[in-house]
Design an enzyme around this catalytic site. Structure first.
Site, PDB file in Angstrom:
ATOM      1  CG  MET A 217      43.275  41.816  39.738  1.00  0.00           C
ATOM      2  SD  MET A 217      43.305  42.552  41.391  1.00  0.00           S
ATOM      3  CE  MET A 217      43.778  41.151  42.390  1.00  0.00           C
ATOM      4  CB  ALA A 218      47.260  42.606  33.977  1.00  0.00           C
TER       5      ALA A 218
ATOM      6  CD  GLN B 117      41.655  37.129  31.988  1.00  0.00           C
ATOM      7  OE1 GLN B 117      42.471  38.019  32.183  1.00  0.00           O
ATOM      8  NE2 GLN B 117      40.406  37.208  32.401  1.00  0.00           N
TER       9      GLN B 117
ATOM     10  CB  CYS C 124      40.572  43.650  31.194  1.00  0.00           C
ATOM     11  SG  CYS C 124      41.880  44.709  31.739  1.00  0.00           S
TER      12      CYS C 124
ATOM     13  CE  LYS D 141      37.195  39.207  36.057  1.00  0.00           C
ATOM     14  NZ  LYS D 141      37.612  40.481  35.423  1.00  0.00           N
TER      15      LYS D 141
ATOM     16  CG  ASN E   8      34.751  40.510  39.902  1.00  0.00           C
ATOM     17  OD1 ASN E   8      35.047  41.158  38.907  1.00  0.00           O
ATOM     18  ND2 ASN E   8      35.482  40.550  41.003  1.00  0.00           N
ATOM     19  N   GLY E   9      33.027  42.119  41.938  1.00  0.00           N
ATOM     20  CA  GLY E   9      32.933  43.572  42.031  1.00  0.00           C
ATOM     21  C   GLY E   9      32.702  44.047  43.453  1.00  0.00           C
TER      22      GLY E   9
ATOM     23  NE  ARG F 282      39.024  46.971  42.634  1.00  0.00           N
ATOM     24  CZ  ARG F 282      38.045  47.835  42.457  1.00  0.00           C
ATOM     25  NH1 ARG F 282      38.325  49.092  42.301  1.00  0.00           N
ATOM     26  NH2 ARG F 282      36.785  47.421  42.447  1.00  0.00           N
TER      27      ARG F 282
HETATM   28  C1  LIG Z   1      45.319  46.003  38.659  1.00  0.00           C
HETATM   29  C2  LIG Z   1      44.170  45.271  38.020  1.00  0.00           C
HETATM   30  C3  LIG Z   1      44.405  44.463  36.928  1.00  0.00           C
HETATM   31  C4  LIG Z   1      43.360  43.762  36.318  1.00  0.00           C
HETATM   32  N1  LIG Z   1      43.629  42.917  35.281  1.00  0.00           N
HETATM   33  C5  LIG Z   1      42.647  42.140  34.775  1.00  0.00           C
HETATM   34  C6  LIG Z   1      42.933  41.149  33.806  1.00  0.00           C
HETATM   35  O1  LIG Z   1      44.088  40.959  33.381  1.00  0.00           O
HETATM   36  N2  LIG Z   1      41.896  40.403  33.348  1.00  0.00           N
HETATM   37  C7  LIG Z   1      40.618  40.591  33.783  1.00  0.00           C
HETATM   38  O2  LIG Z   1      39.714  39.883  33.327  1.00  0.00           O
HETATM   39  N3  LIG Z   1      40.312  41.498  34.703  1.00  0.00           N
HETATM   40  C8  LIG Z   1      41.290  42.275  35.225  1.00  0.00           C
HETATM   41  N4  LIG Z   1      41.003  43.153  36.221  1.00  0.00           N
HETATM   42  C9  LIG Z   1      39.635  43.231  36.763  1.00  0.00           C
HETATM   43  C10 LIG Z   1      39.467  42.307  37.982  1.00  0.00           C
HETATM   44  O3  LIG Z   1      39.599  40.955  37.611  1.00  0.00           O
HETATM   45  C11 LIG Z   1      38.088  42.486  38.652  1.00  0.00           C
HETATM   46  O4  LIG Z   1      37.086  42.197  37.716  1.00  0.00           O
HETATM   47  C12 LIG Z   1      37.877  43.912  39.165  1.00  0.00           C
HETATM   48  O5  LIG Z   1      39.009  44.390  39.881  1.00  0.00           O
HETATM   49  C13 LIG Z   1      36.631  43.997  40.079  1.00  0.00           C
HETATM   50  O6  LIG Z   1      36.769  43.153  41.190  1.00  0.00           O
HETATM   51  P1  LIG Z   1      37.181  43.750  42.665  1.00  0.00           P
HETATM   52  O7  LIG Z   1      36.210  44.840  42.977  1.00  0.00           O
HETATM   53  O8  LIG Z   1      37.066  42.567  43.577  1.00  0.00           O
HETATM   54  O9  LIG Z   1      38.576  44.279  42.522  1.00  0.00           O
HETATM   55  C14 LIG Z   1      42.036  43.888  36.818  1.00  0.00           C
HETATM   56  C15 LIG Z   1      41.802  44.727  37.918  1.00  0.00           C
HETATM   57  C16 LIG Z   1      42.845  45.411  38.527  1.00  0.00           C
HETATM   58  C17 LIG Z   1      42.555  46.280  39.730  1.00  0.00           C
END
Ligand SMILES: Cc1cc2nc3c(=O)[nH]c(=O)nc-3n(C[C@H](O)[C@H](O)[C@H](O)COP(=O)(O)O)c2cc1C
Length: 332
Positions: free
Chosen positions: A17-18, A70, A100, A139, A200-201, A225
């Site tokens: 997560m960036a 990543q 993303c 991913k 994931n999700g 999250r």
């Molecule tokens: C703040 C934020 C930043 C994210 N940045 C990236 C990222 O840099 N690379 C990526 O592949 N996914 C990114 N994601 C997506 C997450 O890796 C993940 O796939 C998504 O949040 C769903 O998973 P969750 O429901 O467990 O949060 C980001 C998600 C959030 C909320």
């Protein structure tokens, strides 16, 4: 779960997560039970590698193995060069971001927007896999939109290109983070692949993790999250998967100590004032579940120095532990 030479145990990993999964947070999640924690994405364009942001993102000193980094971009050669550069700087696994939906990434056709161009996906994966001697993971989302759910095709391309593991977020790109993640597409893909699949999700509890693993047959779950402000979720999920029993929640003392350690690490990693600013975001997440914490957030967010941030946090938790109503004085 096996990724190249690395055994990932437990099979519960932190999602990249960036702006969140920086080195202090990755180290904390690994210490609290995450089997793997990928870095925030690093942009593949070398013109950005010397920015303060990239230097922090590429700092892996002291991280436990395997270090997964990543990368995001659109040009096969540039991504291959970025992968090589990161391996030279400590990466032991390279992860490619096609999941993303961020505008900044999608405007340049990177992230999940890439999934629309399957031929380009194949060229990117081949270029990166051939460029580095370490495992390359991918991913993705389930597709671009409800009508273009082409993750199964991308998954086949990934396996044929030598990708070592595939993480799938159960939403399409145009859903961003709305609605509910679906895990049927992940189950369908898992049934056709030999490489490990990470589901994931919306995984936010040990029970949900178990349910998703059962439903999809995936090799691991990836949590994003739900780990914000709750890094102990990894040990909770891992324990439940191993024993069928739920761990008690962390005590206030433990939450205090985890949080103070996290703040100290953020201050040390970024310095002041950036560390203080970034820590505010995490403080908000730690405090989000408790109604009485709104007042704490308001006061601690006003703290301008690392010392004040630490002092207010410690005083607040110490009062809660003593069964008192915390006296919240302005941060000075
Ligand atoms: C703040 C934020 C930043 C994210 N940045 C990236 C990222 O840099 N690379 C990526 O592949 N996914 C990114 N994601 C997506 C997450 O890796 C993940 O796939 C998504 O949040 C769903 O998973 P969750 O429901 O467990 O949060 C980001 C998600 C959030 C909320």
């Amino acid at each position: 779960m096996q990724i190249g030479p690395y055994t990932i145990a437990p099979n519960v990993v932190l999602a990249p997560m960036a702006g969140v999964t920086d080195k202090p947070f990755r180290q904390l999640c690994k210490r609290l039970g995450a089997g793997l924690a990928a870095s925030e994405m690093t942009i593949s364009d070398p013109r950005f590698w010397n920015t303060r942001k990239s230097i922090h993102r590429m700092d892996h000193a002291g991280e436990p193995a395997p270090i997964s980094v990543q990368i995001a971009g659109t040009e096969p050669q540039q991504l291959a060069d970025a992968a090589r550069y990161n391996v030279d700087h400590g990466a032991q696994i390279i992860d490619i971001n096609m999941g993303c939906p961020a505008k900044k990434v999608c405007n340049a056709w990177a992230g999940s927007a890439l999934m629309r161009d399957e031929a380009l996906v194949a060229r990117i994966l081949e270029a990166v896999v051939n460029a580095v001697p370490v495992p390359v993971t991918l991913k993705i989302r389930t597709g671009w939109c409800a009508d273009v759910r082409n993750a199964p095709t991308i998954a086949r391309i990934a396996e044929d290109s030598g990708i070592a593991a595939l993480a799938i977020h159960g939403r399409t790109r145009d859903q961003h983070y709305t609605g509910q993640a679906e895990h049927d597409t992940i189950a369908g893909i898992k049934a056709t692949l030999r490489i490990p699949v990470l589901a994931n999700g919306d995984i936010d509890s040990p029970q949900k993790a178990e349910q998703v693993l059962k439903h999809t047959g995936a090799d691991a779950v990836m949590v994003g999250r739900a780990a914000q402000g709750r890094p102990w979720i990894f040990r909770e999920i891992a324990h439940y998967l191993a024993t069928g029993e739920q761990l008690p929640p962390p005590t206030l003392q433990e939450v205090r100590d985890i949080l103070l350690g996290h703040l100290n690490d953020l201050h040390g990693f970024y310095g002041e004032p950036q560390g203080v600013r970034i820590a505010r975001k995490h403080l908000g997440w730690y405090a989000k579940d408790r109604p009485e914490n709104a007042a704490f957030r308001a006061v601690v967010n006003a703290a301008e120095s690392a010392d004040a941030q630490l002092r207010l946090t410690r005083d607040y938790f110490d009062a809660l532990i003593a069964g008192e109503t915390p006296a919240l004085s302005p941060a000075a």
